[in-house]
Enzyme design. Structure first.
Site, short mmCIF file in Angstrom:
data_model
loop_
_atom_site.label_atom_id
_atom_site.label_comp_id
_atom_site.label_asym_id
_atom_site.label_seq_id
_atom_site.Cartn_x
_atom_site.Cartn_y
_atom_site.Cartn_z
N LYS A 140 0.85 -1.19 0.00
CA LYS A 140 0.00 0.00 0.00
C LYS A 140 0.88 1.24 0.00
CE LYS A 140 -4.11 -1.88 2.19
NZ LYS A 140 -4.94 -1.79 3.38
N HIS A 143 2.37 6.69 3.09
CA HIS A 143 1.92 8.08 3.01
C HIS A 143 2.66 8.95 4.01
CE1 HIS A 143 -0.51 7.14 6.51
NE2 HIS A 143 -1.00 6.11 5.85
N HIS A 146 3.02 7.98 7.56
CA HIS A 146 4.05 7.01 7.91
C HIS A 146 5.40 7.72 8.06
CE1 HIS A 146 1.20 4.00 5.96
NE2 HIS A 146 1.33 3.57 7.20
N1 ARG Z 1 0.14 -0.33 9.63
C1 ARG Z 1 -0.73 0.57 10.30
C2 ARG Z 1 -1.20 1.67 9.36
O1 ARG Z 1 -0.53 1.97 8.40
C3 ARG Z 1 -0.11 1.23 11.48
C4 ARG Z 1 0.26 0.30 12.59
C5 ARG Z 1 0.29 0.97 13.89
N2 ARG Z 1 0.69 0.13 14.94
C6 ARG Z 1 -0.07 -0.77 15.57
N3 ARG Z 1 0.48 -1.49 16.51
N4 ARG Z 1 -1.32 -0.90 15.29
O2 ARG Z 1 -2.24 2.27 9.58
#
Ligand code: ARG
Length: 547
Positions: A140, A143, A146
């Site tokens: 994905k 963005h 991140h």
């Molecule tokens: N991968 C998730 C996202 O891009 C964020 C993860 C955040 N961390 C967690 N432990 N949920 O939205």
């Protein structure tokens, strides 16, 4: 510690007059923020913080009067050159010469240790923290959120390490879920092994976009479900393809994070917790916390009245886990593995309620450490676009800012011959991004602007005589940031310091001055540079030596 020595000295005089132990007074003595417009004292004692009943019964008039009386009873000495009363405070000005000398000696002696060894931190126990940040989703978009998580998490980790805490840096990848069913099918149709090896992130994203379009067709959807079912059933072939997606992606992430000066101790991810989520569901069930809804999903009641007015869904009707279930399993696993004192999660604020629920459920499960988990959230960044358009890959942002800085460098007359312009432009560009991002509170949204980020001049006109005074407050700035984990305190400190150094540069030439004077001035610049470098490194910026 320079500032400490002054605080101690003030505290010891106060302790005699007030008949209170000096240790209890030190915390009530704080540095006065520098004002560009007027001369201010260096330290102040807040009367409210030392009077027992600082509650409502103490009117501000009383406090002013008390401050006045106390100020009258105190005397100037070798350290304090001026004492005055302010609104509810007693103000202390330190002997200028002593201040400059002590601070400079301290900074030069302690180097990167300056500030972090302050007694402000002595009462803070050394802890072990697990910090999770960046956490992109494979295939994905990477963005801007991140990117923000990456630089904020890196800052928090740097700060904790600098203050002597132990830190485990975790990247929790979005590497599981239905998207991998689609991706598996997509790769079988549109994939290219060579491209997967050479530029995995780009290729997987392209495949994902293509198959998503194709997935309007019900057949494709079915195939994707099949593929994901195979993954969950540990089908060897499916897993081996998935593993390639993950491994190649991580390799590329590592390369790009390196450009940012960011690294991780662990690449974790949702995929690691499918089985453990089933154990979590079992535990919830055993503890009587799992309720089945009419639709067959499993929920945990989070309301006080136990009327399901607030709940969290932890199980799909087919018994499979959800994002939060995997997070529950991951949190328990991290705690078992690392036995840490705190766990910090860095994501944008849209996930706030997710983390609230996560911590609430852990608490209900009887994990007291849930109280020591923290979600550090940040606001949205609007309008970040690159020449390629909307940001899809982290690398695009890095390339863009580097190109822009290179261009600025080429057109600036002041730019000297730089040895490695690309490398310098990269570091300067990154610092522009970080500072723009860290200037406000993390929770605020902001409008991204390349021009503003890359401006070479800020406001100027700060007086030289404040330089040394400013310097000795570095520990308080670190302390503030360590309390609320907001980088902006350090950023504004460093910016002010830079303005001051610029003024000093104009008014205090080293070249052509008498040797002793030149030496003293060099000390000043060296000290300023040292503090600047330490502060920048905390923020995640690599200082450059030419530009
Ligand atoms: N991968 C998730 C996202 O891009 C964020 C993860 C955040 N961390 C967690 N432990 N949920 O939205």
């Amino acid at each position: 510690m320079a500032a400490c020595a002054f605080r101690r000295s003030i505290a010891s005089q106060l302790s005699k007059v007030l008949d209170l132990p000096p240790e209890s007074l030190i915390k009530s003595i704080s540095a006065v923020p520098v004002s560009k417009k007027r001369c201010v004292a260096d330290f102040q004692l807040s009367i409210a913080s030392i009077t027992e009943d600082s509650s409502s019964s103490c009117l501000s008039q009383d406090l002013n009067l008390q401050a006045q009386k106390l100020a009258e009873r105190l005397k100037c000495d070798a350290v304090v050159s001026e004492i005055s009363a302010g609104p509810g405070t007693v103000n202390f000005t330190i002997n200028r010469e002593l201040l400059a000398k002590t601070v400079l000696q301290q900074v030069l002696k302690e180097g990167s240790e300056y500030g972090v060894k302050s007694e402000l931190f002595s009462a803070v126990p050394k802890q072990k923290a697990v910090i999770e940040y960046s956490s992109p989703n494979i295939a994905k978009k990477f963005h801007i959120g991140h990117l923000r998580s990456t630089i904020v998490g890196n800052f928090i980790a740097n700060l904790k390490v600098a203050l002597g805490h132990e830190v485990i840096r975790i990247n929790y990848l979005g590497d599981w879920g239905m998207q991998f069913g689609l991706l598996g099918v997509g790769f079988q149709r549109f994939g290219d092994k060579e491209k997967l090896k050479s530029s995995p992130l780009q290729h997987l994203f392209e495949v994902y976009v293509q198959i998503n379009k194709a997935a309007e067709d019900e057949n494709i959807k079915e195939l994707a479900k099949d593929f994901f079912r195979k993954l969950e059933g540990h089908d060897e072939q499916a897993l081996s393809l998935w593993k390639q997606f993950r491994d190649f992606s991580i390799e590329e992430y590592i390369r790009i994070y390196k450009r940012l000066g960011v690294r991780f101790d662990e690449y974790s991810g949702e995929s690691l917790y499918q089985e453990k989520s089933q154990e979590v569901l079992k535990m919830l069930e055993d503890k009587g916390l799992l309720q089945k809804t009419m639709q067959g999903t499993g929920v945990v009641d989070l309301s006080d009245k136990k009327d399901l007015s607030s709940f969290s869904t932890v199980m799909r009707s087919d018994g499979t886990s959800l994002y939060i279930t995997r997070d529950l399993a991951a949190a328990i696993d991290r705690m078992n593995k690392h036995q840490c004192d705190t766990m910090i999660y860095v994501t944008d604020k849209s996930q706030s309620s997710h983390f609230e629920h996560l911590f609430q459920i852990l608490k209900l499960m009887g994990y007291d450490w849930a109280e020591r988990c923290q979600h550090v959230s940040f606001g949205l960044v609007q309008g970040m676009k690159t020449r390629r358009g909307e940001v899809v890959f982290l690398e695009d942002v890095l390339d863009e800012v580097r190109a822009r800085v290179l261009q600025n460098m080429a057109s600036a007359k002041t730019t000297k011959q730089v040895e490695d312009p690309m490398d310098t432009a990269e570091k300067v560009g990154l610092s522009a991004l970080i500072i723009q991002d860290f200037r406000g509170l993390l929770s605020s949204d902001y409008q991204f602007s390349w021009d503003r980020a890359l401006q070479s001049r800020g406001d100027t006109g700060v007086f030289l005589q404040y330089t040394h005074a400013r310097l000795c407050r570095y520990d308080e700035v670190l302390y503030r940031s360590s309390q609320d984990l907001q980088p902006k305190h350090i950023v504004s400190y460093l910016l002010t310091l830079s303005h001051l150094a610029a003024v000093a540069h104009r008014t205090l030439p080293v070249k052509g001055s008498a040797p002793e004077l030149a030496q003293a001035r060099l000390c000043l610049f060296q000290a300023a540079r040292s503090v600047l470098a330490s502060g920048m490194k905390l923020l995640g910026i690599t200082p450059v030596t030419q530009m």
